[in-house]
Design a protein around this motif. Structure first.
Motif, PDB file in Angstrom:
ATOM      1  N   VAL A  84       0.903  -1.121  -0.037  1.00  0.00           N
ATOM      2  CA  VAL A  84       0.044  -0.015  -0.178  1.00  0.00           C
ATOM      3  C   VAL A  84       0.865   1.276   0.022  1.00  0.00           C
ATOM      4  O   VAL A  84       0.401   2.206  -0.595  1.00  0.00           O
ATOM      5  N   ALA A  85       1.755   1.173   0.795  1.00  0.00           N
ATOM      6  CA  ALA A  85       2.926   2.275   0.864  1.00  0.00           C
ATOM      7  C   ALA A  85       3.408   2.554  -0.423  1.00  0.00           C
ATOM      8  O   ALA A  85       3.802   3.842  -0.719  1.00  0.00           O
ATOM      9  N   ALA A  86       3.480   1.373  -1.254  1.00  0.00           N
ATOM     10  CA  ALA A  86       4.170   1.917  -2.413  1.00  0.00           C
ATOM     11  C   ALA A  86       3.251   2.074  -3.665  1.00  0.00           C
ATOM     12  O   ALA A  86       3.528   2.034  -4.884  1.00  0.00           O
ATOM     13  N   GLY A  87       1.920   2.182  -3.245  1.00  0.00           N
ATOM     14  CA  GLY A  87       0.807   2.552  -4.420  1.00  0.00           C
ATOM     15  C   GLY A  87       0.333   1.537  -4.955  1.00  0.00           C
ATOM     16  O   GLY A  87      -0.387   1.601  -5.861  1.00  0.00           O
ATOM     17  N   CYS A  88       0.231   0.366  -4.423  1.00  0.00           N
ATOM     18  CA  CYS A  88      -0.615  -0.886  -4.876  1.00  0.00           C
ATOM     19  C   CYS A  88      -1.836  -1.190  -4.118  1.00  0.00           C
ATOM     20  O   CYS A  88      -1.943  -1.014  -2.891  1.00  0.00           O
ATOM     21  N   LEU A  89      -2.763  -1.343  -5.117  1.00  0.00           N
ATOM     22  CA  LEU A  89      -4.354  -1.741  -4.553  1.00  0.00           C
ATOM     23  C   LEU A  89      -4.095  -3.227  -4.064  1.00  0.00           C
ATOM     24  O   LEU A  89      -3.680  -3.995  -4.867  1.00  0.00           O
ATOM     25  N   VAL A  90      -4.587  -3.613  -2.806  1.00  0.00           N
ATOM     26  CA  VAL A  90      -4.248  -4.860  -2.257  1.00  0.00           C
ATOM     27  C   VAL A  90      -5.855  -5.429  -1.759  1.00  0.00           C
ATOM     28  O   VAL A  90      -6.493  -4.882  -1.188  1.00  0.00           O
ATOM     29  N   SER A  91      -5.859  -6.813  -2.046  1.00  0.00           N
ATOM     30  CA  SER A  91      -6.859  -7.615  -1.411  1.00  0.00           C
ATOM     31  C   SER A  91      -6.423  -8.378  -0.315  1.00  0.00           C
ATOM     32  O   SER A  91      -5.300  -9.036  -0.327  1.00  0.00           O
ATOM     33  N   ILE A  92      -7.062  -8.523   0.571  1.00  0.00           N
ATOM     34  CA  ILE A  92      -6.686  -9.771   1.744  1.00  0.00           C
ATOM     35  C   ILE A  92      -7.335 -10.831   1.679  1.00  0.00           C
ATOM     36  O   ILE A  92      -8.651 -10.936   1.712  1.00  0.00           O
ATOM     37  N   ASP A  93      -6.766 -11.982   1.362  1.00  0.00           N
ATOM     38  CA  ASP A  93      -7.167 -13.409   1.203  1.00  0.00           C
ATOM     39  C   ASP A  93      -7.283 -14.238   2.578  1.00  0.00           C
ATOM     40  O   ASP A  93      -6.086 -14.477   3.125  1.00  0.00           O
ATOM     41  N   THR A  94      -8.242 -13.878   3.121  1.00  0.00           N
ATOM     42  CA  THR A  94      -8.557 -14.639   4.687  1.00  0.00           C
ATOM     43  C   THR A  94      -9.858 -14.986   4.990  1.00  0.00           C
ATOM     44  O   THR A  94     -10.710 -14.561   4.541  1.00  0.00           O
ATOM     45  N   MET A  95      -9.990 -15.973   6.041  1.00  0.00           N
ATOM     46  CA  MET A  95     -11.433 -16.176   6.357  1.00  0.00           C
ATOM     47  C   MET A  95     -11.573 -15.853   7.797  1.00  0.00           C
ATOM     48  O   MET A  95     -12.716 -15.722   8.542  1.00  0.00           O
ATOM     49  N   LYS A  96     -10.614 -14.976   8.315  1.00  0.00           N
ATOM     50  CA  LYS A  96     -10.537 -14.359   9.861  1.00  0.00           C
ATOM     51  C   LYS A  96     -10.998 -13.065   9.683  1.00  0.00           C
ATOM     52  O   LYS A  96     -10.175 -11.991   9.237  1.00  0.00           O
ATOM     53  N   ALA A  97     -11.843 -12.691  10.621  1.00  0.00           N
ATOM     54  CA  ALA A  97     -12.330 -11.018  10.618  1.00  0.00           C
ATOM     55  C   ALA A  97     -11.220 -10.471  11.264  1.00  0.00           C
ATOM     56  O   ALA A  97     -11.080  -9.267  10.701  1.00  0.00           O
ATOM     57  N   GLU A  98     -10.483 -10.954  12.391  1.00  0.00           N
ATOM     58  CA  GLU A  98      -9.498 -10.103  12.855  1.00  0.00           C
ATOM     59  C   GLU A  98      -8.227  -9.592  11.767  1.00  0.00           C
ATOM     60  O   GLU A  98      -7.755  -8.665  11.600  1.00  0.00           O
ATOM     61  N   VAL A  99      -7.914 -10.623  10.839  1.00  0.00           N
ATOM     62  CA  VAL A  99      -7.067 -10.292   9.796  1.00  0.00           C
ATOM     63  C   VAL A  99      -7.659  -9.465   8.792  1.00  0.00           C
ATOM     64  O   VAL A  99      -6.969  -8.551   8.474  1.00  0.00           O
ATOM     65  N   MET A 100      -9.081  -9.690   8.332  1.00  0.00           N
ATOM     66  CA  MET A 100      -9.586  -8.468   7.502  1.00  0.00           C
ATOM     67  C   MET A 100      -9.513  -6.954   8.083  1.00  0.00           C
ATOM     68  O   MET A 100      -9.239  -6.338   7.443  1.00  0.00           O
ATOM     69  N   SER A 101      -9.925  -7.154   9.485  1.00  0.00           N
ATOM     70  CA  SER A 101      -9.725  -5.626  10.218  1.00  0.00           C
ATOM     71  C   SER A 101      -8.427  -5.075  10.127  1.00  0.00           C
ATOM     72  O   SER A 101      -8.296  -4.038   9.664  1.00  0.00           O
ATOM     73  N   GLN A 102      -7.689  -5.830  10.553  1.00  0.00           N
ATOM     74  CA  GLN A 102      -6.021  -5.336  10.564  1.00  0.00           C
ATOM     75  C   GLN A 102      -5.669  -5.027   9.098  1.00  0.00           C
ATOM     76  O   GLN A 102      -4.896  -3.830   8.911  1.00  0.00           O
ATOM     77  N   ALA A 103      -5.768  -5.870   8.059  1.00  0.00           N
ATOM     78  CA  ALA A 103      -5.590  -5.430   6.842  1.00  0.00           C
ATOM     79  C   ALA A 103      -6.178  -4.462   6.095  1.00  0.00           C
ATOM     80  O   ALA A 103      -5.523  -3.560   5.430  1.00  0.00           O
ATOM     81  N   VAL A 104      -7.303  -4.045   6.435  1.00  0.00           N
ATOM     82  CA  VAL A 104      -8.050  -2.996   5.915  1.00  0.00           C
ATOM     83  C   VAL A 104      -7.234  -1.859   6.591  1.00  0.00           C
ATOM     84  O   VAL A 104      -7.354  -0.662   6.043  1.00  0.00           O
ATOM     85  N   GLU A 105      -7.160  -1.806   7.909  1.00  0.00           N
ATOM     86  CA  GLU A 105      -6.717  -0.629   8.518  1.00  0.00           C
ATOM     87  C   GLU A 105      -5.269  -0.203   8.123  1.00  0.00           C
ATOM     88  O   GLU A 105      -4.830   0.769   7.894  1.00  0.00           O
TER      89      GLU A 105
END
Length: 295
Positions: A84-105
């Motif tokens: 993200v810092a390098a300007g890339c759009l990122v998707s997080i591949d996970t089934m865990k809500a906490e991983v989703m939350s921290q990745a979105v943050e």
């Protein structure tokens, strides 16, 4: 509002690059467990044509076992931040809500959940509150057991019904309709004939749902079943299956080798535009000529 992941009119299908930060993924496990190496590879995929990079820290290959939350976080969050810092759009591949939350943050703009937000009860809330895009994938069973005798009476109808139910749950939870993508889940609790039927049937999902469809066929096991090729040598078959999906209306293709598959995707995108656009008569004329010449 139309999803940004709908294929642009007369444009190329979107590309999602696969970045497995795992030691045991079926295709490239262990290749990108180092953060710096993973970020470099993600940026290389972006430069090669990937519109989004899908970062995962837990293998979902057939027979895989769950990964502890802290291990998964340690694998993916630094990579998400770096991309993200390098300007890339990122998707997080996970089934865990906490991983989703921290990745979105950390800046991820999409959640890609193979359980379609079923595995973790908090996932719907996280996605709805964050407002990020979400890819809902169909899977029969769980990764650990999904290939143990999967059965369908009619795979297209059953997957479509699953999508209807998950879309309804998402909308009730406050997820925007324009944020939702659909993935039929090639290889996830599917027989060979089911995988082939789903690829051929992408147009049916496009007909039933006004949402982008993502297709992930890259290096999947069904390819090996058909051709006998090892996992590291399935790019030709990946390109062919992806092209058929694109001709059926796929909006976004998830691949490992972006630089190679981007060429096939460009060709398939151009041909599918010709087949459905204002120049479709050219194809009909060519087909008629071929029949007269060879008939």
């Amino acid at each position: 509002m139309t999803s940004r992941w709908q294929r642009p009119a007369n444009g190329d299908v979107w590309i999602m690059g696969v970045l497995n930060c795992t030691p045991d993924s079926f295709s490239d496990g262990g290749s990108f467990v180092d953060v710096e190496k993973a970020v470099t590879h993600g940026l290389t995929m972006k430069a090669s044509g990937a519109a989004i990079v899908d970062v995962g820290g837990e293998s979902t290959r057939p027979g895989s076992r769950p990964v502890a939350l802290e291990d998964e976080l340690q694998r993916v969050i630094p990579v998400v931040k770096g991309l993200v810092a390098a300007g890339c759009l990122v998707s997080i591949d996970t089934m865990k809500a906490e991983v989703m939350s921290q990745a979105v943050e950390a800046g991820a703009g999409m959640v890609n959940d193979v359980s379609a937000l079923i595995h973790d009860a908090d996932s719907l809330r996280v996605v709805a509150e964050s407002g990020v895009d979400v890819c809902l994938m169909h899977m029969q069973g769980a990764p650990e057991t999904m290939q143990q005798n999967p059965k369908y009476s009619g795979v297209l109808d059953e997957v479509a019904l699953f999508f209807e139910q998950r879309i309804e749950s998402c909308l009730k939870a406050g997820v925007a309709e324009s944020s939702i993508l659909l993935d039929p889940g090639i290889g996830f609790g599917k027989r060979l004939e089911d995988n082939l039927a789903l690829i051929r049937g992408i147009s049916e999902f496009k007909r039933r749902f006004s949402m982008p469809v993502l297709l992930g066929v890259s290096r999947k096991s069904f390819i090996g079943q058909l051709t006998g090729s090892p996992v590291e040598d399935r790019e030709i078959e990946t390109a062919v299956a992806g092209a058929i999906g694109i001709l059926q209306g796929t909006d976004i293709v998830r691949v490992h080798d972006v630089s190679l598959q981007a060429r096939a995707i460009r060709m398939a995108s151009a041909l599918s535009t010709l087949a459905t656009g204002p120049d479709a008569s050219i194809l009909r004329d060519m087909e008629a000529m071929d029949v007269r010449t060879n008939g």
